[in-house]
Design an enzyme around this catalytic site. Structure first.
Site, PDB file in Angstrom:
ATOM      1  N   ARG A  15      69.926 -86.260  80.299  1.00 19.01           N
ATOM      2  CA  ARG A  15      69.543 -85.039  80.020  1.00 19.01           C
ATOM      3  C   ARG A  15      67.854 -84.766  80.382  1.00 19.01           C
ATOM      4  O   ARG A  15      66.957 -84.427  79.435  1.00 19.01           O
ATOM      5  CB  ARG A  15      69.550 -84.757  78.381  1.00 19.01           C
ATOM      6  CG  ARG A  15      70.997 -84.609  78.023  1.00 19.01           C
ATOM      7  CD  ARG A  15      70.943 -84.502  76.454  1.00 19.01           C
ATOM      8  NE  ARG A  15      70.574 -85.588  75.843  1.00 19.01           N
ATOM      9  CZ  ARG A  15      70.241 -85.818  74.516  1.00 19.01           C
ATOM     10  NH1 ARG A  15      70.147 -84.638  74.023  1.00 19.01           N
ATOM     11  NH2 ARG A  15      70.115 -86.793  73.802  1.00 19.01           N
ATOM     12  N   GLU A 484      74.907 -80.150  53.151  1.00 20.61           N
ATOM     13  CA  GLU A 484      75.343 -81.008  54.340  1.00 20.61           C
ATOM     14  C   GLU A 484      74.204 -81.751  55.017  1.00 20.61           C
ATOM     15  O   GLU A 484      73.959 -82.059  56.199  1.00 20.61           O
ATOM     16  CB  GLU A 484      76.050 -79.819  55.399  1.00 20.61           C
ATOM     17  CG  GLU A 484      77.006 -79.200  54.748  1.00 20.61           C
ATOM     18  CD  GLU A 484      77.762 -78.109  55.782  1.00 20.61           C
ATOM     19  OE1 GLU A 484      77.274 -78.244  57.014  1.00 20.61           O
ATOM     20  OE2 GLU A 484      78.606 -77.221  55.337  1.00 20.61           O
ATOM     21  N   ASP A 599      86.002 -73.734  57.847  1.00 18.42           N
ATOM     22  CA  ASP A 599      85.235 -72.883  58.792  1.00 18.42           C
ATOM     23  C   ASP A 599      86.178 -72.782  60.117  1.00 18.42           C
ATOM     24  O   ASP A 599      86.323 -73.867  60.586  1.00 18.42           O
ATOM     25  CB  ASP A 599      84.008 -73.619  59.243  1.00 18.42           C
ATOM     26  CG  ASP A 599      82.900 -73.274  58.084  1.00 18.42           C
ATOM     27  OD1 ASP A 599      83.070 -72.168  57.338  1.00 18.42           O
ATOM     28  OD2 ASP A 599      81.921 -73.920  57.769  1.00 18.42           O
ATOM     29  N   GLU A 605      87.584 -68.009  70.385  1.00 18.94           N
ATOM     30  CA  GLU A 605      87.042 -68.674  71.532  1.00 18.94           C
ATOM     31  C   GLU A 605      88.479 -68.965  72.290  1.00 18.94           C
ATOM     32  O   GLU A 605      88.181 -69.091  73.622  1.00 18.94           O
ATOM     33  CB  GLU A 605      86.082 -69.499  71.323  1.00 18.94           C
ATOM     34  CG  GLU A 605      84.747 -69.344  70.929  1.00 18.94           C
ATOM     35  CD  GLU A 605      83.776 -70.313  70.827  1.00 18.94           C
ATOM     36  OE1 GLU A 605      84.098 -71.612  71.256  1.00 18.94           O
ATOM     37  OE2 GLU A 605      82.820 -70.142  70.086  1.00 18.94           O
ATOM     38  N   HIS A 694      69.858 -66.434  62.772  1.00 18.92           N
ATOM     39  CA  HIS A 694      69.367 -66.729  63.994  1.00 18.92           C
ATOM     40  C   HIS A 694      68.026 -66.281  64.258  1.00 18.92           C
ATOM     41  O   HIS A 694      67.306 -66.545  65.476  1.00 18.92           O
ATOM     42  CB  HIS A 694      70.298 -66.324  65.176  1.00 18.92           C
ATOM     43  CG  HIS A 694      71.874 -66.634  64.933  1.00 18.92           C
ATOM     44  ND1 HIS A 694      71.944 -68.152  65.224  1.00 18.92           N
ATOM     45  CD2 HIS A 694      72.870 -66.261  64.660  1.00 18.92           C
ATOM     46  CE1 HIS A 694      73.380 -68.149  65.257  1.00 18.92           C
ATOM     47  NE2 HIS A 694      74.005 -67.101  64.651  1.00 18.92           N
TER      48      HIS A 694
END
Length: 755
Positions: A15, A484, A599, A605, A694
Site C-alpha cells: 500500500r 462494537e 445487517d 450490490e 458521512h
C-alpha cells in the site's frame, strides 16, 4: 500467441501509494516526493509484467485517485467549482475530496460503484454546453516513461460510450448522447497523440456493453467506432464483467482491430465471437479471473482453448478477464498463510505467471513442464474435494421450506413485540457502531502485538462499552447498541470466527483513492464453531433495562465482501453463512436479547448487470437472509440495515426478506428514496435515516423534524423509526452526541405533533 494485461493494481504491494497520498494530503511530504514514489511503483509494476512475459504493457491504469477521474481531467471535463487556471494534480484531489481552489469546502464529485464491483469511481459531471479538450498530460507522460524503460506499451482508457454512460448530467436536463460527436473529436486527438508517440495498440474499455442497452446507445457504438476507425493506431475493444453475447451482431460489425471478451463470467460467448471474427481481427481471451484470488484450472482452460488456438493461430491473445485492479498485488509476501491455502491462490503477479503457463500448455502440451502444471491442477482439485465438511453439506441438504419462514406473519408478530418492548411511537435508535477512537485502535494494536493480555484488553473494552451505554441512556435513546468497540470490520470480525474462512496480511485491494479493503477468503465449507457476539451482547444488556440490539452481519454481505471459492455455487455459500448467522440468532435470543439486527448493506450490490438475471439472484439472496432470521421467535424483533440504494426496482424482494424493521439511508436524498413507498405498501416497520453520518455536519432538530414529516406522508406513523443513516464508527463523539441529542428531541417533538 500474444500475452497482454488489461491493467495492474496501482496501490502497491504494501500500500505504498496509499501512504504516500495520505502523507501528501497531511502536508508531510512534497508533491515531488509523491510523484517519485508513484514513478517507482510504476517502474516496479511494469518490470514485473515484462518479467512474466507480458508483451503489451498497460499504461493508463495508474491513477492517483481513480482512473475515471483521470480521464475526466484529460478531457477537461471537471466541475467548475474545483477549477482555477490549468488542471493540476491538486485539481484532481479537490474534485475527489471536496475542496474549492480557495481551500474552502466544495461538494466532491459523486462517488459510486463501478458496475458490479466493489471499486468506486468519481462520476463525471457533464452539462449541455460541455466542451472537451486535452487538459491533463498524465497518459502521454507515462507512455513516454514506459517507453524510455524499454517497454512496448498499450495505452488503456475508458471508451467514449461507456464514459458517457457513467457520467451524470448537471444543469438543465438534456440527452447525454448529444455530446458524443464532440467527445469523439477529443478521442481522435488522444489517439493521434498516441500514434505520434509510436504506439501501435490502444485498448478502449467498454464494459457498458455488458448492460442491456436501448437502440440509441447501441447506435452510439456504431457512430463512435466508425468515427475512430481512421486513427493511426489499432483499437482493441475490451468488454468485461459479463456476457456481451446479446450485442454480438453489433460488436462483431464494429471496425476495430481486436476484441477482448470476459470468458470467466461468460465462457459460452467464445464460439459465438470466434466464428464471427473479421479477417485479420484479433480475439483476446480473458480467461484468468481478474476479480478473484483462486488459482486457475489451467489444464481445463487449455482443453477449452486448444481448438481456437488451432483455428486462430497468432490472432488468439491471452489475458486476464479484466483489469487486475480488483485483486491483491503479490502472494509472495504472505508468509503466514498455511501452505494448503496458499497453494490455491493467485494474486495479480501470480495471475501473469498463469498466463505464461497457459501459453505453454497450448503451445507445447507434451513437454515436462506442461505435464507438471497439469498434475498440480489435478492434485489441487483432489485436495479441495477431500477437505469438504460433510456435516455442513448434510445440514444444508436437510433444510426444509419451514427453515426459511418465521413462525407467524408480521401482522401477528408485531403486537407481541410491542408488548415485550414497550417502545414509544417513533422509537429512536442508532445503526450499530459508535466512534472507533484512537484509544480503541491503540488498544487493539497493543493486544495484537502481545503488549496487552487478553484479560486486560477485555476489561478495558468493557469499560468503553459501559461508557457507550451510559452516553446513550443520557441522550434518551429508546433502543441501544453496545457500540462494537471490539470489532475491527463488520465482515472481518465474523469471518475470523467462522471455519472455512481465511485472512491475508497484505491482501489489500483499492476501493477508492487511498481507501483499501482486505476481503476475507471463503475457501471451504462455512460453519460457526461457537458463539461470536454473545458475550458482548449479554454484557451490554446487563448494564440497562432498555433493549440493547444484538448486532450481526448478514450472509449476503459477508458473501459479497469476500473472495469466494468458485467450486460451488454462490447460493450454497450464502446458505452456509445463513446457517452460521442463524445459530448466532438462536443463542442471542436464548440469552434474552429481544432485538437482533442482521445487517445487509451489500444486498443490492449483488444484482447482476442484466435485469433479466435479477430474479434468480434475488430468490436465493432473500432466502439466505430468511434462513438466518427465521429461527427468531415471534416476540424477537429482527432488524436489518441497507446502505444507499435505489429501492424502486427491488422493493418487493426487500419486503420478502420479512425483517420486522428495516433501516435505510435517505437523508442525502431528502427522503426522495421513499417515493417508492407511495406506490408500494411496505408491510413492516422502517427507519429512514434522518442524519447523514458521512458528513461532519451536525444537523439541527428542525432539519430532522422536516425529514421525518416528509417520511410520515409516505409511511404510516406506527411503522416509522427514527435513526441515523448508518453506523457512527467513523465520526467523533464531539459530532455524534449533539447530533443524536437533536434526533431524540426531534422524535419527541414529532410525537407531540403527530401522536
Amino acid at each position: 500467441m500474444t500475452l497482454h494485461n488489461l491493467g495492474f493494481p496501482r496501490i502497491g504491494r504494501r500500500r505504498e501509494l496509499k501512504f504516500a497520498l495520505e502523507q501528501y494530503w497531511r502536508g508531510e511530504i512534497t508533491q515531488a516526493q509523491l510523484l517519485t514514489q508513484a514513478a517507482q511503483l510504476r517502474r516496479t509494476h511494469w518490470q514485473w509484467q515484462a518479467d512474466a512475459g507480458i508483451e503489451l504493457l498497460p499504461v493508463g491504469d495508474f491513477a492517483y485517485y481513480d482512473q475515471v477521474l483521470t480521464l475526466s481531467a484529460t478531457l477537461g471535463a471537471l466541475p467548475a467549482r474545483h477549477l482555477q487556471g490549468e488542471v493540476t494534480l491538486d485539481t484532481l484531489f479537490r474534485v475527489a475530496r471536496g475542496r474549492a481552489p480557495t481551500g474552502k469546502p466544495a461538494a466532491a464529485a459523486e462517488m459510486t460503484k463501478y458496475f458490479n464491483t466493489n471499486y468506486h469511481y468519481l462520476v463525471p459531471e457533464l452539462s449541455a454546453g460541455q466542451t472537451f479538450s486535452i487538459c491533463w498530460q498524465q497518459l502521454f507522460d507515462e507512455v513516454q516513461e514506459a517507453q524510455a524503460l524499454g517497454h512496448q506499451v498499450k495505452p488503456v482508457l475508458l471508451g467514449p460510450v461507456t464514459f458517457l454512460h457513467l457520467a451524470k448530467t448537471v444543469g438543465e436536463p438534456f440527452d447525454k448522447l448529444t455530446l458524443l460527436p464532440q467527445l469523439l473529436q477529443a478521442y481522435q486527438q488522444l489517439l493521434a497523440r498516441f500514434a505520434a508517440l509510436g504506439v501501435t495498440w490502444v485498448q478502449l474499455d467498454e464494459p457498458a456493453l455488458a448492460l442491456e442497452l436501448n437502440s440509441a446507445w447501441q447506435q452510439a457504438y456504431v457512430q463512435a467506432y466508425d468515427t475512430l476507425q481512421t486513427a493511426q493506431v489499432k483499437l482493441l475493444l475490451a468488454s468485461y464483467y459479463g456476457s456481451v453475447a446479446h450485442h454480438q451482431s453489433l460488436i462483431s460489425a464494429l471496425p476495430v482491430a481486436g476484441l477482448h471478451l470476459d470468458l470467466v463470467t461468460a465462457p459460452a460467448q467464445l464460439p459465438l465471437f470466434a466464428n464471427a471474427l473479421q479477417p485479420g481481427q484479433v480475439l483476446s481471451a480473458g480467461v484468468i479471473n481478474g476479480r478473484n484470488v483462486w488459482a486457475a484450472e489451467l489444464d481445463q482452460l487449455a482443453q477449452t482453448l486448444a481448438p481456437y488456438a488451432r483455428q486462430l493461430g497468432e490472432r488468439l491473445w491471452l489475458a486476464p478477464s479484466c483489469s487486475l485492479l480488483h485483486t491483491p498485488v503479490d502472494l509472495d509476501v504472505e508468509t503466514e498463510l498455511a501452505e494448503s491455502l496458499k497453494s490455491r491462490l493467485a494474486f495479480a503477479r501470480q495471475k501473469l505467471t498463469e498466463l505464461q503457463e497457459l501459453q505453454l500448455l497450448l503451445q507445447t502440451p507434451d513437454c515436462a513442464k506442461a505435464q507438471e502444471i497439469t498434475l498440480r491442477c489435478i492434485r489441487r482439485r483432489e485436495q479441495q474435494a477431500a477437505a469438504a465438511d460433510v456435516a455442513v453439506t448434510a445440514r444444508l441438504a436437510g433444510l426444509s421450506e419451514q427453515d426459511f419462514q418465521r413462525h407467524n406473519v408480521f401482522a401477528k408478530r408485531q403486537p407481541l413485540q410491542q408488548a415485550r418492548l414497550q417502545l414509544p411511537l417513533l422509537p429512536t435508535t442508532t445503526i450499530g457502531s459508535f466512534p472507533q477512537t484512537a484509544v480503541i485502535r491503540q488498544l487493539r494494536n497493543r493486544w495484537r502485538g502481545g503488549e496487552l493480555s487478553h484479560e486486560e484488553y477485555t476489561r478495558q473494552l468493557q469499560q468503553i462499552t459501559k461508557d457507550t451505554i451510559e452516553r446513550q441512556l443520557k441522550l434518551g435513546l429508546d433502543v441501544l447498541v453496545h457500540g462494537e468497540a471490539e470489532r475491527n470490520d463488520m465482515v472481518e470480525y465474523f469471518g475470523e470466527q467462522l471455519t472455512g474462512i481465511g485472512f491475508t496480511r497484505y491482501g489489500w485491494v483499492q476501493s477508492y483513492g487511498s481507501r483499501c479493503v482486505k476481503p476475507p477468503l471463503i475457501y471451504g465449507d462455512v460453519s460457526r464453531p461457537q458463539p461470536m457476539t454473545l458475550e458482548w451482547a449479554e454484557y451490554a444488556q446487563s448494564l440497562t433495562d432498555k433493549p440493547v440490539k444484538g448486532m450481526l452481519t448478514g450472509p449476503v454481505t459477508i458473501l459479497h465482501w469476500s473472495f469466494v471459492r468458485e467450486d460451488v455455487p454462490r447460493e450454497t455459500i450464502a446458505y452456509q453463512l445463513g446457517l452460521a448467522i442463524r445459530d448466532e440468532v438462536a443463542d442471542l435470543q436464548q440469552a434474552g436479547i429481544s432485538i437482533i439486527q442482521i445487517d445487509e448493506p451489500a444486498f443490492r450490490e449483488g444484482l447482476p448487470l442484466k435485469q433479466c438475471d435479477w430474479a434468480e439472484y434475488l430468490r436465493w439472496a432473500v432466502a439466505a437472509f430468511r434462513l438466518s432470521a427465521s429461527v427468531a421467535r415471534d416476540d424477537t424483533q429482527i432488524h436489518t440495515h441497507m446502505c444507499y440504494s435505489e429501492f424502486n426496482d427491488t422493493i418487493e424482494a426487500i419486503a420478502a426478506m420479512d425483517a420486522d424493521v428495516i433501516t435505510i439511508e435517505t437523508s442525502r436524498s431528502h427522503m426522495e428514496l421513499l417515493d417508492v413507498f407511495e406506490a408500494f405498501a411496505y408491510p413492516n416497520e422502517i427507519g429512514p435515516g434522518v442524519y447523514d453520518i458521512h458528513s461532519p455536519n451536525i444537523p439541527s432538530e428542525e432539519e430532522m423534524v422536516a425529514l421525518m414529516t416528509l417520511a410520515a406522508k409516505r409511511i404510516p406513523l406506527g411503522q416509522l423509526w427514527v435513526n441515523p443513516d448508518c453506523g457512527l464508527k467513523t465520526r467523533r463523539w464531539e459530532e455524534v452526541e449533539p447530533a443524536l441529542q437533536h434526533m431524540v428531541s426531534a422524535a419527541r417533538e414529532l410525537r407531540r405533533r403527530l401522536g
